[in-house]
Motif scaffolding. Structure first.
Motif, PDB file in Angstrom:
ATOM      1  N   SER A  26       2.371-118.145   2.637  1.00  0.00           N
ATOM      2  CA  SER A  26       3.264-117.132   3.194  1.00  0.00           C
ATOM      3  C   SER A  26       4.735-117.484   3.041  1.00  0.00           C
ATOM      4  O   SER A  26       5.588-116.591   3.093  1.00  0.00           O
ATOM      5  CB  SER A  26       2.943-116.913   4.680  1.00  0.00           C
ATOM      6  N   GLY A  29       6.877-115.465   0.872  1.00  0.00           N
ATOM      7  CA  GLY A  29       7.334-114.161   1.326  1.00  0.00           C
ATOM      8  C   GLY A  29       8.794-114.106   1.719  1.00  0.00           C
ATOM      9  O   GLY A  29       9.387-113.023   1.791  1.00  0.00           O
ATOM     10  N   THR A  40       5.595-112.012   6.747  1.00  0.00           N
ATOM     11  CA  THR A  40       5.545-113.459   6.512  1.00  0.00           C
ATOM     12  C   THR A  40       5.713-114.238   7.812  1.00  0.00           C
ATOM     13  O   THR A  40       4.958-115.178   8.100  1.00  0.00           O
ATOM     14  CB  THR A  40       6.646-113.855   5.513  1.00  0.00           C
ATOM     15  N   SER A 100       3.190-106.344   4.062  1.00  0.00           N
ATOM     16  CA  SER A 100       3.692-107.194   2.972  1.00  0.00           C
ATOM     17  C   SER A 100       3.744-106.445   1.645  1.00  0.00           C
ATOM     18  O   SER A 100       4.360-106.913   0.685  1.00  0.00           O
ATOM     19  CB  SER A 100       2.806-108.437   2.822  1.00  0.00           C
ATOM     20  N   LEU A 109       0.964-111.668  -2.602  1.00  0.00           N
ATOM     21  CA  LEU A 109       0.816-111.814  -1.164  1.00  0.00           C
ATOM     22  C   LEU A 109      -0.022-110.708  -0.506  1.00  0.00           C
ATOM     23  O   LEU A 109      -0.911-111.003   0.301  1.00  0.00           O
ATOM     24  CB  LEU A 109       2.197-111.897  -0.516  1.00  0.00           C
ATOM     25  N   TYR A 113      -3.532-111.511   1.638  1.00  0.00           N
ATOM     26  CA  TYR A 113      -3.747-111.120   3.036  1.00  0.00           C
ATOM     27  C   TYR A 113      -4.937-110.153   3.153  1.00  0.00           C
ATOM     28  O   TYR A 113      -5.757-110.280   4.069  1.00  0.00           O
ATOM     29  CB  TYR A 113      -2.496-110.433   3.591  1.00  0.00           C
TER      30      TYR A 113
END
Length: 353
Positions: A26, A29, A40, A100, A109, A113
């Motif tokens: 993360s 991010g 993030t 995100s 990302l 997730y």
């Protein structure tokens, strides 16, 4: 008790690994925009706390494995954490994954997730409602509080429901975005995909969709949204000239769409929307400036009526046209040269130095 401790140690280690993946990945991010940074921070905080609590559970399980731990305490921590990882994974996979995706940020990302959250949700449900009672019965030979299957034991079937939920969400988006293609409406005009050769992109939304790529929305029936990382090159799909002064003065989501227009020899005009602020090269900031196929004409952005980094590409019959034209791409070998929603396509558009 020793076998119980070793088993709990192994299971907690799996969830700790999941937390570590979310936590450390993360940090990438922070290179993104506001929404990505917000997701993030939430992921780092939530999974960091979960990871710390899991380390505590691992120490309790380790003590059990050594024959000196508190079995009741270890099981209490285990049951609570199995429930927590289920809820946290679902929140990450659906809520934070979407957050995100909004704006500009690392390309990987949202997928991490989303799919990682699905896996965590499934494992959490199985661990809470199935694995824990089985482990206790097997290792302790007891049907006490932690060895009893819950009256809600039917929840062991929830993992199937999780998969159906995830699949249903994707199916809903697909049906809204896919559109209906009539191949007889398309013509081959020598276009290539508007991003560098050898790179692949998936189509967020294709032609004639129910959402907004249709004639009811400014005649955008034949439009494509190519998912791209912000800041990467937008290439000319076909040679031509600058049709109007480029507009790349805006920033952020909402407001006007930054765009650049290129007119071709047959007087059709290609529109490239949502480009990054200030990214049009100086030599192209003049009407009738020459553009070769493969020239970098801008950078990918997420500006105006945009949810995430992408190239919105369409061709109109003129600079003031209110309809779009169906075109095919010579470097798209599948689907008869017509990119389709959720399809992934590799460009053959060689970038001009």
């Amino acid at each position: 008790m020793v076998a119980l401790g070793r088993t709990l140690f192994a299971i907690h280690s799996v969830f700790l690994l999941l937390a570590a993946i979310f936590f450390f990945c993360s940090f990438a991010g922070f290179t993104g925009s506001g929404y990505v940074i917000a997701s993030t921070i939430l992921v780092i905080l939530l999974w960091g706390v979960f990871g710390g609590l899991t380390v505590k559970a691992i120490t309790l399980a380790y003590a059990l494995a050594k024959g000196s731990g508190d079995q009741t305490q270890a099981l209490a921590w285990t049951k609570w954490l199995f429930g927590a990882v289920t809820a946290l994974s679902a929140f990450t996979g659906l809520g934070l994954a979407f957050l995100s995706f909004v704006g500009c940020g690392p390309y990987f990302l949202p997928g991490l997730y989303h799919w990682g959250g699905m896996i965590g949700t499934i494992l959490g449900f199985l661990a809470f409602f199935l694995f824990l009672p089985l482990i206790v019965r097997w290792c302790v030979d007891s049907s006490g509080d932690y060895g009893n299957f819950s009256a809600w034991g039917w929840f062991v079937f929830v993992p199937l429901g999780v998969v159906v939920l995830w699949g249903g969400i994707w199916l809903g988006f697909y049906l809204e975005l896919k559109g209906n293609i009539n191949e007889t409406e398309y013509k081959a005009n020598g276009y290539k995909l508007p991003f560098p050769s050898g790179e692949s992109s998936w189509v967020i939304q294709g032609n004639n969709s129910s959402l907004n790529h249709n004639n009811a929305n400014s005649g955008q029936k034949f439009s494509w949204d190519f998912r791209r990382r912000c800041g990467t090159p937008v290439l000319a799909a076909r040679a031509g000239k600058i049709a109007a002064l480029p507009d790349d003065t805006h920033d952020e989501i909402g407001g006007p769409n930054n765009q650049i227009q290129i007119i071709h020899t047959d007087n059709t005009v290609a529109f490239y929307l949502h480009i990054q602020k200030g990214s049009v090269p100086a030599r192209l900031r003049a009407i009738n400036a020459i553009v070769n196929q493969g020239d970098e004409i801008a950078k990918v952005g997420c500006v105006g009526n945009s949810l995430t980094g992408h190239i919105h590409f369409m061709v109109r019959p003129g600079t003031t046209g209110t309809t779009t034209i169906g075109v095919t791409f010579t470097d798209v070998s599948d689907d008869n040269g017509i990119p389709r929603t959720f399809g992934s396509y590799t460009s053959g558009n060689r970038r001009v130095p």
